[in-house]
Design a protein around this motif. Structure first.
Motif, PDB file in Angstrom:
ATOM      1  N   GLU A  18       0.845  -1.115  -0.051  1.00  0.00           N
ATOM      2  CA  GLU A  18      -0.058  -0.249  -0.093  1.00  0.00           C
ATOM      3  C   GLU A  18       0.895   1.373  -0.144  1.00  0.00           C
ATOM      4  O   GLU A  18       0.645   2.448  -0.713  1.00  0.00           O
ATOM      5  CB  GLU A  18      -1.005   0.038   1.100  1.00  0.00           C
ATOM      6  CG  GLU A  18      -2.142   0.711   1.184  1.00  0.00           C
ATOM      7  CD  GLU A  18      -3.383   0.530   0.460  1.00  0.00           C
ATOM      8  OE1 GLU A  18      -3.237  -0.304  -0.386  1.00  0.00           O
ATOM      9  OE2 GLU A  18      -4.316   1.249   0.360  1.00  0.00           O
ATOM     10  N   ALA A  19       1.980   1.190   0.907  1.00  0.00           N
ATOM     11  CA  ALA A  19       2.997   2.533   0.829  1.00  0.00           C
ATOM     12  C   ALA A  19       3.452   2.389  -0.630  1.00  0.00           C
ATOM     13  O   ALA A  19       3.651   3.658  -0.894  1.00  0.00           O
ATOM     14  CB  ALA A  19       3.913   2.268   1.933  1.00  0.00           C
ATOM     15  N   GLY A  20       3.771   1.432  -1.074  1.00  0.00           N
ATOM     16  CA  GLY A  20       4.272   1.416  -2.513  1.00  0.00           C
ATOM     17  C   GLY A  20       3.369   2.168  -3.572  1.00  0.00           C
ATOM     18  O   GLY A  20       3.776   3.025  -4.285  1.00  0.00           O
ATOM     19  N   LYS A  21       2.213   1.808  -3.327  1.00  0.00           N
ATOM     20  CA  LYS A  21       1.180   2.772  -4.270  1.00  0.00           C
ATOM     21  C   LYS A  21       1.347   4.198  -4.039  1.00  0.00           C
ATOM     22  O   LYS A  21       1.278   5.228  -4.829  1.00  0.00           O
ATOM     23  CB  LYS A  21      -0.399   2.149  -3.834  1.00  0.00           C
ATOM     24  CG  LYS A  21      -0.583   0.922  -4.419  1.00  0.00           C
ATOM     25  CD  LYS A  21      -2.036   0.545  -4.379  1.00  0.00           C
ATOM     26  CE  LYS A  21      -2.201  -1.044  -3.944  1.00  0.00           C
ATOM     27  NZ  LYS A  21      -3.494  -1.256  -3.175  1.00  0.00           N
ATOM     28  N   ALA A  22       1.105   4.454  -2.647  1.00  0.00           N
ATOM     29  CA  ALA A  22       1.449   5.922  -2.385  1.00  0.00           C
ATOM     30  C   ALA A  22       2.560   6.571  -3.008  1.00  0.00           C
ATOM     31  O   ALA A  22       2.591   7.507  -3.812  1.00  0.00           O
ATOM     32  CB  ALA A  22       1.501   5.946  -0.897  1.00  0.00           C
ATOM     33  N   ALA A  23       3.809   5.862  -2.891  1.00  0.00           N
ATOM     34  CA  ALA A  23       4.969   6.484  -3.374  1.00  0.00           C
ATOM     35  C   ALA A  23       4.801   6.286  -4.932  1.00  0.00           C
ATOM     36  O   ALA A  23       5.049   7.612  -5.439  1.00  0.00           O
ATOM     37  CB  ALA A  23       6.062   5.467  -3.121  1.00  0.00           C
ATOM     38  N   ALA A  24       4.396   5.622  -5.505  1.00  0.00           N
ATOM     39  CA  ALA A  24       4.248   5.588  -7.143  1.00  0.00           C
ATOM     40  C   ALA A  24       3.415   6.777  -7.540  1.00  0.00           C
ATOM     41  O   ALA A  24       3.578   7.284  -8.505  1.00  0.00           O
ATOM     42  CB  ALA A  24       3.810   4.194  -7.745  1.00  0.00           C
ATOM     43  N   LEU A  25       2.380   7.027  -6.804  1.00  0.00           N
ATOM     44  CA  LEU A  25       1.435   8.256  -6.944  1.00  0.00           C
ATOM     45  C   LEU A  25       1.989   9.540  -6.702  1.00  0.00           C
ATOM     46  O   LEU A  25       1.217  10.499  -6.737  1.00  0.00           O
ATOM     47  CB  LEU A  25      -0.023   8.175  -6.426  1.00  0.00           C
ATOM     48  CG  LEU A  25      -0.690   6.754  -6.874  1.00  0.00           C
ATOM     49  CD1 LEU A  25      -1.534   6.496  -6.112  1.00  0.00           C
ATOM     50  CD2 LEU A  25      -1.435   7.141  -8.345  1.00  0.00           C
TER      51      LEU A  25
ATOM     52  N   ALA B 145      11.793  -0.837   1.873  1.00  0.00           N
ATOM     53  CA  ALA B 145      11.265  -1.134   0.367  1.00  0.00           C
ATOM     54  C   ALA B 145      11.219   0.174  -0.127  1.00  0.00           C
ATOM     55  O   ALA B 145      11.438   0.177  -1.497  1.00  0.00           O
ATOM     56  CB  ALA B 145       9.839  -1.849   0.553  1.00  0.00           C
ATOM     57  N   HIS B 146      10.695   1.244   0.675  1.00  0.00           N
ATOM     58  CA  HIS B 146      10.572   2.394  -0.206  1.00  0.00           C
ATOM     59  C   HIS B 146      11.176   3.448   0.440  1.00  0.00           C
ATOM     60  O   HIS B 146      10.755   4.434   1.218  1.00  0.00           O
ATOM     61  CB  HIS B 146       9.100   2.932  -0.195  1.00  0.00           C
ATOM     62  CG  HIS B 146       8.103   1.778  -0.631  1.00  0.00           C
ATOM     63  ND1 HIS B 146       8.313   1.329  -2.156  1.00  0.00           N
ATOM     64  CD2 HIS B 146       7.382   0.901  -0.237  1.00  0.00           C
ATOM     65  CE1 HIS B 146       7.474   0.236  -2.117  1.00  0.00           C
ATOM     66  NE2 HIS B 146       6.820  -0.130  -0.996  1.00  0.00           N
TER      67      HIS B 146
END
Ligand code: PBG
Ligand code: ZN
Length: 325
Positions: free
Chosen positions: A66-73, A111-112
């Protein structure tokens, strides 16, 4: 056709979409958002919160995704809330090195690395009585609680948190946390203080999500009375004097006047928390087809920014970032 003597016509600048875009004063961007994540023990867990459609309690592996989605956006930060394996009167897991928030913080940072991880520092999700402090009888003890908050903040710092965010409205919490962080050389770790937090019924759905409802009484001896405005000024000044790096106002939508006032009062970034009840209202009406979710969300978030918020904590962060992108 009559020609009126009307030299000033504000409508000239609203005539086309391009013109409107050029003259718009407030531009919402994904960089304005901080996205709350609820973390639970387990693996592969996505436990939906019924009063907050689209939001779930996530195990660490899912929280990382979920955090990865935030970062990607392009959302720069998440803020973590933990649901412990067990609760007790003090909330021991809250400052355990392998507590749920500490685990999630380490995993997300690994991860991020460029995504900021903020952590909520309070007792209520961890205590068996559900209060934001140590309890004696019916009383929530202030100074005894400060010691616990110091331990919690320090353990979050050790886990790699980028920002600690005390939310319990205990007097002196910012000073106490600043002191312990500095003593342990975390001199560059900023404190985002929930300085102006009202006792609000808009927190209802969050208390399901974080399983942190008080088992008796309420939060009115520490959170603020919504009839007050001078008290907010006092809280902001105090927290700045204690060393808060950023100031939060909460809730947001029913408190836009307080956000504006806080913005004018201080020279640090102001955050506003678009809380669970505000989210639930929009989602419920949208599900019924009573309003258009996307346009209402973007209007609301823009209004919060226009009121003076530099940072908006919102459960809409991923959707809004997608819509803005
Ligand atoms: C815990 C805490 C609460 C929220 C953030 N941190 C609940 C409360 O004070 O009862 C509310 C967030 C929301 O409603 O979205 N101190
Ligand atoms: Zn609390």
């Amino acid at each position: 056709m009559t020609i009126y003597n009307l030299p000033i016509r504000p409508r000239r600048l609203r005539h086309t979409a391009a013109m409107r875009r050029m003259v718009r004063e407030i531009q919402l961007t994904p960089a304005d958002f901080m996205y709350p994540i609820f973390v639970v023990h387990g693996e592969g867990v996505r436990h939906p919160i019924s009063s907050m459609p689209g939001i779930a309690q996530l195990s660490v592996d899912e929280a990382v995704r979920e955090a990865g989605k935030a970062a990607a956006l392009g959302v720069p930060a998440v803020i973590l809330f933990g649901i412990p394996a067990e609760k007790d009167p003090v909330g021991l897991e809250n400052f355990a090195a392998d507590g749920i928030v500490q685990q999630a913080t380490r995993a997300i940072k690994q991860a991020h690395p460029d995504l900021l991880v903020a952590t909520d520092v309070c007792l209520c999700e961890y205590t068996s009585h559900g209060h934001c402090g140590i309890v004696r009888g019916e009383e929530i003890l202030n100074d005894d609680t400060l010691e616990i908050l110091q331990r919690v903040a320090l353990s979050h710092a050790r886990a790699g948190a980028d920002i600690v965010a005390p939310s319990g409205m205990m007097d002196g919490m910012v000073r106490a946390i600043r002191r312990i962080l500095d003593e342990h050389d975390f001199i560059n770790l900023p404190i985002l203080s929930y300085a102006v937090k009202y006792a609000s019924s808009y927190y209802g759905p969050f208390r399901d999500a974080a399983d942190g409802a008080p088992k008796f009484g309420d939060r009115k001896t520490h959170q603020m009375d919504y009839g007050n405005v001078h008290e907010a000024i006092r809280e902001v000044k105090l927290d700045l004097a204690e060393g808060a790096d950023m100031i939060m106002v909460k809730p947001a939508l029913a408190y836009l006047d307080i956000i504006r006032q806080t913005r004018e009062l201080c020279d640090v970034p102001v955050a506003a928390y678009n809380v669970s009840g505000e989210y639930a209202m929009v989602k419920a009406a949208a599900e019924k087809g009573w309003l258009d979710e996307k346009s209402v969300v973007l209007e609301t978030l823009t209004a919060i920014k226009r009121a003076g918020a530099d940072i908006i904590l919102t459960y809409h962060a991923l959707d809004a970032a997608r819509w803005l992108g």
